[in-house]
Design a protein around this motif. Sequence first.
Motif, PDB file in Angstrom:
ATOM      1  N   LEU A   1      -5.425  19.672 -48.548  1.00 31.12           N
ATOM      2  CA  LEU A   1      -4.175  20.008 -49.239  1.00 31.12           C
ATOM      3  C   LEU A   1      -2.980  19.371 -48.541  1.00 31.12           C
ATOM      4  N   LEU A   2      -2.940  19.482 -47.214  1.00 31.75           N
ATOM      5  CA  LEU A   2      -1.813  18.915 -46.471  1.00 31.75           C
ATOM      6  C   LEU A   2      -1.765  17.400 -46.627  1.00 31.75           C
ATOM      7  N   LYS A   3      -2.917  16.758 -46.590  1.00 34.12           N
ATOM      8  CA  LYS A   3      -2.954  15.302 -46.742  1.00 34.12           C
ATOM      9  C   LYS A   3      -2.569  14.884 -48.156  1.00 34.12           C
ATOM     10  N   ARG A   4      -2.979  15.678 -49.134  1.00 28.29           N
ATOM     11  CA  ARG A   4      -2.668  15.349 -50.532  1.00 28.29           C
ATOM     12  C   ARG A   4      -1.164  15.315 -50.764  1.00 28.29           C
ATOM     13  N   TYR A   5      -0.450  16.268 -50.143  1.00 30.35           N
ATOM     14  CA  TYR A   5       0.989  16.361 -50.367  1.00 30.35           C
ATOM     15  C   TYR A   5       1.820  15.725 -49.252  1.00 30.35           C
TER      16      TYR A   5
ATOM     17  N   MET B   1       3.152  24.552 -53.500  1.00 33.49           N
ATOM     18  CA  MET B   1       2.971  23.144 -53.846  1.00 33.49           C
ATOM     19  C   MET B   1       2.826  22.984 -55.361  1.00 33.49           C
ATOM     20  N   ALA B   2       2.110  23.909 -55.970  1.00 34.43           N
ATOM     21  CA  ALA B   2       1.958  23.860 -57.434  1.00 34.43           C
ATOM     22  C   ALA B   2       3.295  24.079 -58.124  1.00 34.43           C
ATOM     23  N   GLU B   3       4.211  24.774 -57.448  1.00 37.00           N
ATOM     24  CA  GLU B   3       5.519  25.059 -58.014  1.00 37.00           C
ATOM     25  C   GLU B   3       6.493  23.899 -57.828  1.00 37.00           C
TER      26      GLU B   3
END
Length: 272
Positions: free
Chosen positions: A49-53, A26-28
């Motif tokens: 993390l899943l909700k953020r993205y 995700m950072a990539e």
Amino acid sequence: MIFSKERPFLLVGAGKMGGAMLSGWMAEGIDPAAIVVSDPRLSEEMDALLKRYGIRHVTSVPGDLRPAIVLVAVKPQMMDAVLPGLKPVVAPDTLVMSVAAGTPVAKFHDYFGEVPVCRCMPNTPAMVKRGITAVFPTRQVTAEQRQEVGSLLSSVGKVVWLDSEDQIDLVTGVSGSGPAYVFYMAEALSEAGRAAGLPEELAHELAVATVCGAGELMHQSGEHPATLRQNVTSPNGTTAAALDVLMHAEGLQPVMTEAVAAAVKRARELAE
């Protein structure tokens, strides 16, 4: 990329290792719409993390999913419970990646047939793009799939390719489990500082900064660790006095050799 929203990347298991790799991807900047995560019990951190993205999460794999890549990131002991549920979604051209120690290629071929498989042994520094992953590809892995695997894994650290599946267990003992050895060394150094008379918090701060700094120096300098060690060791100085203990015949090296051998033995036991 060989995966897309229509033929996604399916991550099965978002625990420590799967989660570390996903965080790195995700950072990539990998498209979250092309990823599906299957895990019945997400940690709070991974759920966030899943909700953020906006990554799709399922508690079990839908039978109509047609993934291009399936990354199996569950514990080896869970394989026989997890793999049957993947059979309906693994097509002959689906690339199966595994990061489980002690789970041979034969296990995946037993369930899915002669599909392309990459056994991978990453480590948790992948979370900060400083991991290293060793990969053994089967003969069914195409050049395009190999390139994709290399691209994915290199986005979270270094990638090395293995010639033999037998080498995976050896890699597990060195780099797969290795971060824990380094963390423990930092613990031990901190405790030694406290025992010598430093306040506990200060001993911890000094130990952690020293381990991190030494690692970064090795990384940036490209020098062999032995050369760096010699560079900071003055004859009859304080460092030499300490190294006389660590490099004794019964010092660190035999203990480390025994530790790696124990990890390798356990990895082989998990394959039985």
